[in-house]
Design a protein around this motif. Structure first.
Motif, mmCIF file in Angstrom:
data_model
loop_
_atom_site.group_PDB
_atom_site.id
_atom_site.type_symbol
_atom_site.label_atom_id
_atom_site.label_comp_id
_atom_site.label_asym_id
_atom_site.label_seq_id
_atom_site.Cartn_x
_atom_site.Cartn_y
_atom_site.Cartn_z
ATOM 1 N N VAL A 81 0.824 -1.273 0.080
ATOM 2 C CA VAL A 81 0.169 0.202 0.042
ATOM 3 C C VAL A 81 0.801 1.352 0.026
ATOM 4 O O VAL A 81 1.903 1.383 0.814
ATOM 5 N N LYS A 82 0.450 2.269 -0.879
ATOM 6 C CA LYS A 82 1.284 3.571 -0.892
ATOM 7 C C LYS A 82 0.473 4.467 -0.465
ATOM 8 O O LYS A 82 -0.766 4.575 -0.795
ATOM 9 N N VAL A 83 0.909 5.255 0.210
ATOM 10 C CA VAL A 83 0.031 6.539 0.955
ATOM 11 C C VAL A 83 0.532 7.878 0.308
ATOM 12 O O VAL A 83 1.950 8.124 0.714
ATOM 13 N N TYR A 84 -0.163 8.482 -0.246
ATOM 14 C CA TYR A 84 0.157 9.830 -0.867
ATOM 15 C C TYR A 84 -0.634 10.970 -0.036
ATOM 16 O O TYR A 84 -1.791 10.753 0.301
ATOM 17 N N LYS A 85 0.119 11.900 0.266
ATOM 18 C CA LYS A 85 -0.676 13.151 1.059
ATOM 19 C C LYS A 85 -0.601 14.576 0.220
ATOM 20 O O LYS A 85 0.810 14.964 -0.185
ATOM 21 N N ASN A 86 -1.511 15.093 -0.232
ATOM 22 C CA ASN A 86 -1.452 16.165 -1.011
ATOM 23 C C ASN A 86 -1.332 17.619 0.008
ATOM 24 O O ASN A 86 -2.106 17.764 0.892
ATOM 25 N N PRO A 87 -0.163 18.185 0.010
ATOM 26 C CA PRO A 87 0.161 19.073 0.781
ATOM 27 C C PRO A 87 -0.764 20.190 0.747
ATOM 28 O O PRO A 87 -0.672 21.232 1.566
ATOM 29 N N TYR A 88 -1.222 20.573 -0.471
ATOM 30 C CA TYR A 88 -2.270 21.840 -0.582
ATOM 31 C C TYR A 88 -3.609 21.512 0.276
ATOM 32 O O TYR A 88 -3.970 22.514 0.671
ATOM 33 N N ASP A 113 5.539 13.631 -11.545
ATOM 34 C CA ASP A 113 6.711 13.903 -10.642
ATOM 35 C C ASP A 113 6.323 14.496 -9.189
ATOM 36 O O ASP A 113 6.944 14.134 -8.124
ATOM 37 N N ILE A 114 5.654 15.535 -9.427
ATOM 38 C CA ILE A 114 5.321 16.159 -8.027
ATOM 39 C C ILE A 114 4.570 15.380 -7.181
ATOM 40 O O ILE A 114 4.651 15.042 -6.028
ATOM 41 N N VAL A 115 3.514 14.545 -7.636
ATOM 42 C CA VAL A 115 2.694 13.928 -7.045
ATOM 43 C C VAL A 115 3.508 12.508 -6.322
ATOM 44 O O VAL A 115 3.323 12.265 -5.027
ATOM 45 N N GLU A 116 4.309 12.025 -7.090
ATOM 46 C CA GLU A 116 5.417 11.039 -6.473
ATOM 47 C C GLU A 116 5.971 11.345 -5.472
ATOM 48 O O GLU A 116 6.359 10.801 -4.518
ATOM 49 N N SER A 117 6.434 12.698 -5.584
ATOM 50 C CA SER A 117 7.416 13.193 -4.264
ATOM 51 C C SER A 117 6.203 13.486 -3.039
ATOM 52 O O SER A 117 6.908 13.382 -1.945
ATOM 53 N N TRP A 118 5.213 13.160 -3.165
ATOM 54 C CA TRP A 118 4.191 13.344 -1.841
ATOM 55 C C TRP A 118 4.097 12.034 -1.246
ATOM 56 O O TRP A 118 3.142 11.741 -0.176
ATOM 57 N N LEU A 119 4.865 11.119 -1.761
ATOM 58 C CA LEU A 119 4.587 9.759 -1.305
ATOM 59 C C LEU A 119 5.096 9.645 0.016
ATOM 60 O O LEU A 119 6.144 10.007 0.387
ATOM 61 N N THR A 120 4.256 9.087 1.027
ATOM 62 C CA THR A 120 4.607 8.973 2.524
ATOM 63 C C THR A 120 5.170 7.828 2.731
ATOM 64 O O THR A 120 5.974 7.347 3.782
ATOM 65 N N LYS A 121 4.443 6.427 2.430
ATOM 66 C CA LYS A 121 4.842 5.251 2.741
ATOM 67 C C LYS A 121 5.292 4.572 1.579
ATOM 68 O O LYS A 121 4.725 4.324 0.585
#
Length: 121
Positions: A81-88, A113-121
């Protein structure tokens, strides 16, 4: 290519294949194989056996060596499971693949590329 040129090309190919077929007909090795096959099939028909029956008689281990359809369906390890968190917006998306609706929207809006940088796990 015109139809006539295509016709002539196919005609030449056919003539070459017919010549090759004629040369194979005179091959003694091929004649022996064809004779063996016809005699074998007649013998199988006479005794009511199939090719599989003969293989099992001559080599009983062959069945165990042959790959079965069950062995091909080896399960692969489950995706993480990958967790993405939108900083905005602070919105969190958990997904096992990249085909999640919100994740797709983010990638079109902000770039992959930007969205992949939001990957937390």
């Amino acid at each position: 290519m015109s139809r006539l040129a295509e016709y002539r090309k196919l005609e030449q190919q056919l003539a070459a294949q017919l010549a090759e077929l004629e040369s194979m007909k005179s091959d003694s090795g091929l004649k022996k194989e064809m004779e063996f096959e016809s005699k074998l099939r007649a013998l199988l028909g006479e005794y009511g056996y199939s090719l599989k029956d003969v293989i099992n008689l001559l080599d009983p281990q062959a069945v165990r060596r042959a790959p079965t359809s069950e062995s091909k369906t080896v399960s692969r390890k489950p995706r993480q499971v990958k967790v993405y968190k939108n900083p905005y917006t602070g919105e969190v998306v958990e997904t096992k693949g990249g085909n999640q609706r919100t994740l797709k929207q983010w990638k079109t809006e902000y770039g992959a590329d930007i969205v992949e940088s939001w990957l937390t796990k």
